[in-house]
Design a protein around this motif. Structure first.
Motif, PDB file in Angstrom:
ATOM      1  N   TRP A 147      -1.504   7.236  -6.577  1.00  0.00           N
ATOM      2  CA  TRP A 147      -2.576   7.694  -5.682  1.00  0.00           C
ATOM      3  C   TRP A 147      -3.135   6.515  -4.909  1.00  0.00           C
ATOM      4  CZ3 TRP A 147      -1.973   9.284 -10.696  1.00  0.00           C
ATOM      5  CH2 TRP A 147      -1.935  10.655 -10.945  1.00  0.00           C
ATOM      6  N   PHE A 148      -3.582   6.787  -3.690  1.00  0.00           N
ATOM      7  CA  PHE A 148      -4.478   5.854  -2.991  1.00  0.00           C
ATOM      8  C   PHE A 148      -5.793   6.580  -2.823  1.00  0.00           C
ATOM      9  CE2 PHE A 148      -0.324   4.267  -1.471  1.00  0.00           C
ATOM     10  CZ  PHE A 148      -0.438   2.969  -1.946  1.00  0.00           C
ATOM     11  N   GLY A 149      -6.798   6.169  -3.560  1.00  0.00           N
ATOM     12  CA  GLY A 149      -8.050   6.914  -3.562  1.00  0.00           C
ATOM     13  C   GLY A 149      -7.768   8.312  -4.088  1.00  0.00           C
ATOM     14  N   LYS A 150      -8.159   9.323  -3.317  1.00  0.00           N
ATOM     15  CA  LYS A 150      -7.935  10.712  -3.761  1.00  0.00           C
ATOM     16  C   LYS A 150      -6.552  11.208  -3.348  1.00  0.00           C
ATOM     17  CE  LYS A 150     -12.108  12.436  -5.233  1.00  0.00           C
ATOM     18  NZ  LYS A 150     -12.820  11.167  -5.216  1.00  0.00           N
ATOM     19  N   LYS A 151      -5.895  10.457  -2.473  1.00  0.00           N
ATOM     20  CA  LYS A 151      -4.628  10.933  -1.906  1.00  0.00           C
ATOM     21  C   LYS A 151      -3.460  10.703  -2.871  1.00  0.00           C
ATOM     22  CE  LYS A 151      -1.872  10.384   2.266  1.00  0.00           C
ATOM     23  NZ  LYS A 151      -1.539   9.372   3.260  1.00  0.00           N
ATOM     24  N   HIS A 152      -2.853  11.785  -3.269  1.00  0.00           N
ATOM     25  CA  HIS A 152      -1.721  11.749  -4.183  1.00  0.00           C
ATOM     26  C   HIS A 152      -0.465  11.483  -3.353  1.00  0.00           C
ATOM     27  CE1 HIS A 152       0.343  13.996  -7.773  1.00  0.00           C
ATOM     28  NE2 HIS A 152       0.610  12.718  -7.742  1.00  0.00           N
ATOM     29  N   VAL A 153       0.158  10.330  -3.489  1.00  0.00           N
ATOM     30  CA  VAL A 153       1.265  10.002  -2.585  1.00  0.00           C
ATOM     31  C   VAL A 153       2.625  10.032  -3.263  1.00  0.00           C
ATOM     32  CG1 VAL A 153      -0.178   8.613  -1.045  1.00  0.00           C
ATOM     33  CG2 VAL A 153       1.059   7.500  -2.906  1.00  0.00           C
ATOM     34  N   LEU A 154       2.638  10.119  -4.572  1.00  0.00           N
ATOM     35  CA  LEU A 154       3.924  10.075  -5.262  1.00  0.00           C
ATOM     36  C   LEU A 154       3.802  10.942  -6.507  1.00  0.00           C
ATOM     37  CD1 LEU A 154       6.521   8.468  -4.732  1.00  0.00           C
ATOM     38  CD2 LEU A 154       5.745   6.829  -6.427  1.00  0.00           C
ATOM     39  N   GLY A 194      14.937   7.784   2.351  1.00  0.00           N
ATOM     40  CA  GLY A 194      14.040   8.891   2.665  1.00  0.00           C
ATOM     41  C   GLY A 194      13.248   8.570   3.910  1.00  0.00           C
ATOM     42  N   PRO A 195      12.693   9.603   4.545  1.00  0.00           N
ATOM     43  CA  PRO A 195      11.931   9.366   5.773  1.00  0.00           C
ATOM     44  C   PRO A 195      10.709   8.499   5.512  1.00  0.00           C
ATOM     45  CG  PRO A 195      11.881  11.703   5.160  1.00  0.00           C
ATOM     46  CD  PRO A 195      12.721  11.019   4.153  1.00  0.00           C
ATOM     47  N   SER A 196      10.168   7.906   6.550  1.00  0.00           N
ATOM     48  CA  SER A 196       9.062   6.980   6.296  1.00  0.00           C
ATOM     49  C   SER A 196       7.816   7.757   5.894  1.00  0.00           C
ATOM     50  CB  SER A 196       8.818   6.069   7.488  1.00  0.00           C
ATOM     51  OG  SER A 196       8.220   6.753   8.504  1.00  0.00           O
ATOM     52  N   GLY A 197       7.038   7.138   5.041  1.00  0.00           N
ATOM     53  CA  GLY A 197       5.826   7.771   4.538  1.00  0.00           C
ATOM     54  C   GLY A 197       6.045   8.617   3.298  1.00  0.00           C
ATOM     55  N   CYS A 198       7.254   8.610   2.747  1.00  0.00           N
ATOM     56  CA  CYS A 198       7.500   9.476   1.594  1.00  0.00           C
ATOM     57  C   CYS A 198       7.253   8.754   0.274  1.00  0.00           C
ATOM     58  CB  CYS A 198       8.922  10.026   1.632  1.00  0.00           C
ATOM     59  SG  CYS A 198      10.166   8.761   1.445  1.00  0.00           S
ATOM     60  N   GLY A 199       6.819   7.512   0.338  1.00  0.00           N
ATOM     61  CA  GLY A 199       6.397   6.845  -0.892  1.00  0.00           C
ATOM     62  C   GLY A 199       7.395   5.871  -1.491  1.00  0.00           C
ATOM     63  N   LYS A 200       8.437   5.496  -0.734  1.00  0.00           N
ATOM     64  CA  LYS A 200       9.436   4.579  -1.283  1.00  0.00           C
ATOM     65  C   LYS A 200       8.817   3.222  -1.622  1.00  0.00           C
ATOM     66  CE  LYS A 200      11.898   4.723   2.464  1.00  0.00           C
ATOM     67  NZ  LYS A 200      11.035   5.577   3.318  1.00  0.00           N
ATOM     68  N   SER A 201       8.054   2.663  -0.658  1.00  0.00           N
ATOM     69  CA  SER A 201       7.445   1.352  -0.905  1.00  0.00           C
ATOM     70  C   SER A 201       6.454   1.440  -2.051  1.00  0.00           C
ATOM     71  CB  SER A 201       6.728   0.849   0.338  1.00  0.00           C
ATOM     72  OG  SER A 201       7.646   0.689   1.389  1.00  0.00           O
ATOM     73  N   THR A 202       5.681   2.508  -2.049  1.00  0.00           N
ATOM     74  CA  THR A 202       4.690   2.669  -3.121  1.00  0.00           C
ATOM     75  C   THR A 202       5.390   2.683  -4.476  1.00  0.00           C
ATOM     76  OG1 THR A 202       3.338   3.957  -1.601  1.00  0.00           O
ATOM     77  CG2 THR A 202       2.811   4.123  -3.938  1.00  0.00           C
ATOM     78  N   TYR A 203       6.469   3.467  -4.552  1.00  0.00           N
ATOM     79  CA  TYR A 203       7.203   3.543  -5.811  1.00  0.00           C
ATOM     80  C   TYR A 203       7.737   2.167  -6.205  1.00  0.00           C
ATOM     81  CZ  TYR A 203      10.805   4.753  -9.198  1.00  0.00           C
ATOM     82  OH  TYR A 203      11.566   4.801 -10.321  1.00  0.00           O
ATOM     83  N   PHE A 260      -2.677  -4.081  -6.443  1.00  0.00           N
ATOM     84  CA  PHE A 260      -3.436  -4.974  -5.560  1.00  0.00           C
ATOM     85  C   PHE A 260      -4.217  -4.215  -4.512  1.00  0.00           C
ATOM     86  CE2 PHE A 260      -0.616  -8.418  -6.959  1.00  0.00           C
ATOM     87  CZ  PHE A 260      -1.635  -9.197  -7.473  1.00  0.00           C
ATOM     88  N   ILE A 261      -3.803  -2.975  -4.248  1.00  0.00           N
ATOM     89  CA  ILE A 261      -4.584  -2.184  -3.308  1.00  0.00           C
ATOM     90  C   ILE A 261      -5.773  -1.614  -4.078  1.00  0.00           C
ATOM     91  CG2 ILE A 261      -4.522  -0.121  -1.875  1.00  0.00           C
ATOM     92  CD1 ILE A 261      -1.348  -1.232  -1.728  1.00  0.00           C
ATOM     93  N   PRO A 262      -6.974  -1.930  -3.601  1.00  0.00           N
ATOM     94  CA  PRO A 262      -8.166  -1.655  -4.421  1.00  0.00           C
ATOM     95  C   PRO A 262      -8.300  -0.211  -4.886  1.00  0.00           C
ATOM     96  CG  PRO A 262      -8.750  -2.997  -2.530  1.00  0.00           C
ATOM     97  CD  PRO A 262      -7.317  -2.608  -2.347  1.00  0.00           C
TER      98      PRO A 262
HETATM   99  N1  LIG Z   1      -2.717   0.850   1.265  1.00  0.00           N
HETATM  100  C1  LIG Z   1      -2.676   2.168   1.417  1.00  0.00           C
HETATM  101  N2  LIG Z   1      -3.808   2.890   1.432  1.00  0.00           N
HETATM  102  C2  LIG Z   1      -3.782   4.222   1.619  1.00  0.00           C
HETATM  103  N3  LIG Z   1      -2.669   4.936   1.780  1.00  0.00           N
HETATM  104  C3  LIG Z   1      -1.492   4.280   1.776  1.00  0.00           C
HETATM  105  C4  LIG Z   1      -1.432   2.873   1.589  1.00  0.00           C
HETATM  106  N4  LIG Z   1      -0.147   2.478   1.630  1.00  0.00           N
HETATM  107  C5  LIG Z   1       0.565   3.598   1.818  1.00  0.00           C
HETATM  108  N5  LIG Z   1      -0.234   4.694   1.905  1.00  0.00           N
HETATM  109  C6  LIG Z   1       0.200   6.074   2.087  1.00  0.00           C
HETATM  110  O1  LIG Z   1       1.091   6.404   1.046  1.00  0.00           O
HETATM  111  C7  LIG Z   1       2.163   7.171   1.531  1.00  0.00           C
HETATM  112  C8  LIG Z   1       3.470   6.509   1.143  1.00  0.00           C
HETATM  113  O2  LIG Z   1       3.587   5.282   1.842  1.00  0.00           O
HETATM  114  P1  LIG Z   1       4.790   4.291   1.635  1.00  0.00           P
HETATM  115  O3  LIG Z   1       5.028   4.152   0.184  1.00  0.00           O
HETATM  116  O4  LIG Z   1       4.481   3.061   2.385  1.00  0.00           O
HETATM  117  O5  LIG Z   1       5.977   5.089   2.320  1.00  0.00           O
HETATM  118  P2  LIG Z   1       7.430   4.583   2.723  1.00  0.00           P
HETATM  119  O6  LIG Z   1       7.624   3.195   2.209  1.00  0.00           O
HETATM  120  O7  LIG Z   1       8.340   5.570   2.124  1.00  0.00           O
HETATM  121  O8  LIG Z   1       7.499   4.643   4.211  1.00  0.00           O
HETATM  122  C9  LIG Z   1       1.977   7.298   3.027  1.00  0.00           C
HETATM  123  O9  LIG Z   1       1.416   8.569   3.277  1.00  0.00           O
HETATM  124  C10 LIG Z   1       0.991   6.244   3.375  1.00  0.00           C
HETATM  125  O10 LIG Z   1       0.163   6.653   4.411  1.00  0.00           O
END
Ligand SMILES: Nc1ncnc2c1ncn2[C@@H]1O[C@H](COP(=O)(O)OP(=O)(O)O)[C@@H](O)[C@H]1O
Ligand SMILES: [Mg+2]
Lengths: 280, 330
Positions: A38-45, A62-71, A81-83
């Motif tokens: 999650w980032f804050g309330k937003k469930h991203v993965l 996967g398409p961008s924004g699908c959470g690959k980097s987050t994972y 590190f993201i607060p």
């Molecule tokens: N630092 C952040 N704060 C809030 N939301 C974020 C942050 N980084 C990424 N997100 C959100 O998390 C989701 C997944 O992002 P990300 O993992 O970067 O996708 P990808 O690498 O697949 O393009 C996106 O909807 C993005 O907007």
């Protein structure tokens, strides 16, 4: 770029040299169980379980924004590190949960190295100091740093280009060279796992080729997880591919399989649509 | 191959590339230039004024003006000057000593607080601390002087005695007589406290701008917070910290009121920082200005000119330092 059909990608994946598992693998791989982010309330993965066997290369597509980097960033605890970042589930390195209470996170990051999308050498250090910076940062003692320096640059495919200019600053290199310098820097602390987040997205084709060669070389001794936008690249370098997708909600891992199968016979319709270029 | 043939032809001279700016751009340019020049003109006028008033003192008193330590003007019955002995040597030494103490105590504390604020403080504590420190940077120096005189002096005197007792064998910390009140040491400490907020503010802003990708690169290599700060933040922020320290130093050297309150002004060169005798150029000017005759006023202007030149020198030194050490980590 040529048009990609699944079968051509599959043949790329099939035709490359099959990797012979290395004999001195570092560690026994990495595994995640039910990872949510999650980032804050937003469930991203949502609920990602994957197994990265030692000595394999896994591509995350996967398409961008699908959470690959987050994972990817949950795998070496850079996520926190993201607060506002939060996480659920387990990440097991050699069977140990890296999020277990009392874990020394700096030790985890020594075992799970990372290469970023944008090359980021330390500008205050020379090329040589950059490669060895991890030793200083993690306060590791090393007796024969000259050998280590050479072997890391060698494995990153940069030695011949920089061996006469080790005293110059990292910023004097080209983008592709800087990225290989960052790979060498990650190798110097001898990680078991190397995470790469679109390492070639800012590079020219020549540099991309060199880095792909490096990845194949590295996989003989370590586990590699690479995020890539480029399906050709996934086909060229990876043994396994995992497809991520978000339909507006949290990203999920749709399908994972050996790379040739993802491109020849995907099970899920959405995977097929993506690898044939119907969206994304 | 026409291309190859053409190569042997004469290489043309580079063209001059010009552009005609729009009127709005020209007007704005003029306004900005005026603004930019204003500070330069004011600086020049001040220097000119000080030189006009003070230069003849320098030629009359010669070199002794900066080496001697006396301040005597003997006037005859008609108000004519019979004899004058003017020298600011002690004040220069005092300025140097108290500024040195202020910098060596104040800058490390400021850098540590800036690091704390940037990398350790969280949430509302961070916000409150930052605005408090910015507020402190704007306090009138008289308040620091009062506080130093009424509150701080007693404890500082105690520390001075301790230092003297245990480190008295170092000439710096020796005293000719047990007088510890109103010493350069105490003045330096009050100045240190006075310059901490501004130096902290500036250092914090620089540390805050450390590129995130470098910070992450360090952490991804297994760095602890401390080693990350040493490898990434300090090299990046060094130039800015030097700049902040120099602003602090400028303030410390030119400080008048705070020093005047806590320092015993004595016309005698004193290198023993714990001993209650000293002075600084700015507070000498304050002390003498009210009662000074015309000749003395000119002498004070000359002292001001020396202080002005000293400040310019310090800033030039800062530039050299920043170029030498600051750019490397950028
Ligand atoms: N630092 C952040 N704060 C809030 N939301 C974020 C942050 N980084 C990424 N997100 C959100 O998390 C989701 C997944 O992002 P990300 O993992 O970067 O996708 P990808 O690498 O697949 O393009 C996106 O909807 C993005 O907007
Ligand atoms: Mg990404």
């Amino acid at each position: 770029m040529q048009t990609t059909t699944p079968s051509s990608l599959a043949s790329v994946a099939n035709n490359r040299d099959q990797r012979v598992p290395g004999t001195n693998l570092l560690g026994t791989g990495l595994e995640t169980r039910g990872v949510h982010a999650w980032f804050g309330k937003k469930h991203v993965l949502s609920d990602v379980s994957l197994d990265f066997a030692a000595g394999t290369v896994t591509a995350l597509i996967g398409p961008s924004g699908c959470g690959k980097s987050t994972y990817l960033r949950t795998l070496n605890r850079m996520h926190e590190f993201i607060p506002t970042a939060a996480l659920a589930g387990e990440v097991l390195l050699d069977g140990q949960d890296i999020y277990a209470p009392g874990t020394d996170v700096t030790k985890i990051r020594l075992k799970v190295g990372m290469v970023f999308q944008k090359p980021n050498p330390f500008p205050s250090m020379t090329i040589g100091e950059n490669v060895l910076s991890g030793l200083k940062l993690a306060q590791l003692k090393k007796s024969n740093t000259d050998d280590l320096l050479e072997s890391c640059l060698m494995r990153a495919g940069l030695w011949s280009e920089v061996k006469d200019r080790l005293g110059e600053h990292g910023g004097s290199l080209s983008g592709g060279q800087q990225q290989r310098l960052c790979i060498a820097r990650a190798l110097a602390v001898q990680p078991q796992v190397l995470l790469m987040d679109e390492p070639c997205s800012a590079l020219d084709p020549g540099s991309t080729f060199r880095i792909e060669e490096t990845i194949s070389e590295l996989a003989k001794s370590m586990t590699i997880v690479i995020v890539t936008h480029n399906m050709q690249q996934a086909a060229r370098v990876s043994d396994y591919t995992a497809f991520f997708l978000s339909d507006g909600g949290p990203g999920v891992m749709v399908e994972t399989a050996p790379t040739s199968r993802i491109f020849s016979a995907p099970v899920d319709k959405r995977t097929e649509d993506y690898v044939t270029g119907r969206f994304g | 191959m026409t291309l190859l043939e053409n190569q042997s032809a004469a290489i043309p001279a580079p063209r001059e590339i010009t552009t005609k700016p729009r009127l709005s751009d020209q007007i704005f340019r003029a306004i900005v230039t005026l603004g930019g020049m204003a500070s330069l003109v004011i600086l020049g006028l001040i220097a000119l004024f000080l030189s006009l008033k003070g230069f003849h003192i320098l030629t009359e008193e010669k070199f002794s003006f900066i080496t001697e330590s006396r301040w005597e003007v003997i006037t005859g019955d008609t108000g004519n000057i019979e004899e004058s002995n003017l020298g600011i040597g002690a004040m220069l030494v005092g300025t140097f000593l108290s500024a040195l103490i202020a910098i060596s105590v104040g800058v490390p504390i400021a850098v540590l607080s800036a690091l704390y604020l940037t990398f350790y403080a969280r949430g509302s504590a961070k916000k409150i601390l930052i605005s408090l420190i910015d507020l402190m940077a704007a306090f009138p120096s008289l308040l620091y002087g009062f506080w130093g005189f009424f509150v701080f002096m007693a404890s500082a005197e105690y520390w001075a005695k301790l230092l003297n007792k245990y480190l008295g064998f170092v000439p710096f910390f020796d005293v000719p007589a047990p007088i510890f009140e109103r010493s350069p040491f105490i003045a330096g400490l009050v100045l240190a406290i006075m310059i901490i907020p501004i130096t902290t503010s500036i250092s914090r802003e620089i540390f805050d701008q450390t590129p995130l990708d470098r910070v992450q690169a360090a952490y991804a290599l297994g760095a602890s917070k401390l080693s990350m700060i040493r490898a990434v933040v300090i090299p990046y922020g060094r130039g800015g910290v030097i700049g902040g320290a120099m602003l602090g130093l400028g303030r410390a050297m030119g400080e008048t009121v705070a020093v005047y309150t806590v320092l015993n002004i004595v016309y005698q060169i004193n290198w023993q920082v714990l001993f209650g005798a000293g002075g600084n150029v700015a507070s000498l000017i304050l002390l003498k200005f009210g009662e000074a005759g015309p000749y003395e006023v000119d002498a004070l202007m000359a002292a001001g000119l020396i202080l002005f030149i000293l400040t310019l020198l310090v800033n030039a030194l800062a530039d050299v330092l920043i170029n030498r050490f600051g750019k490397k980590g950028r």
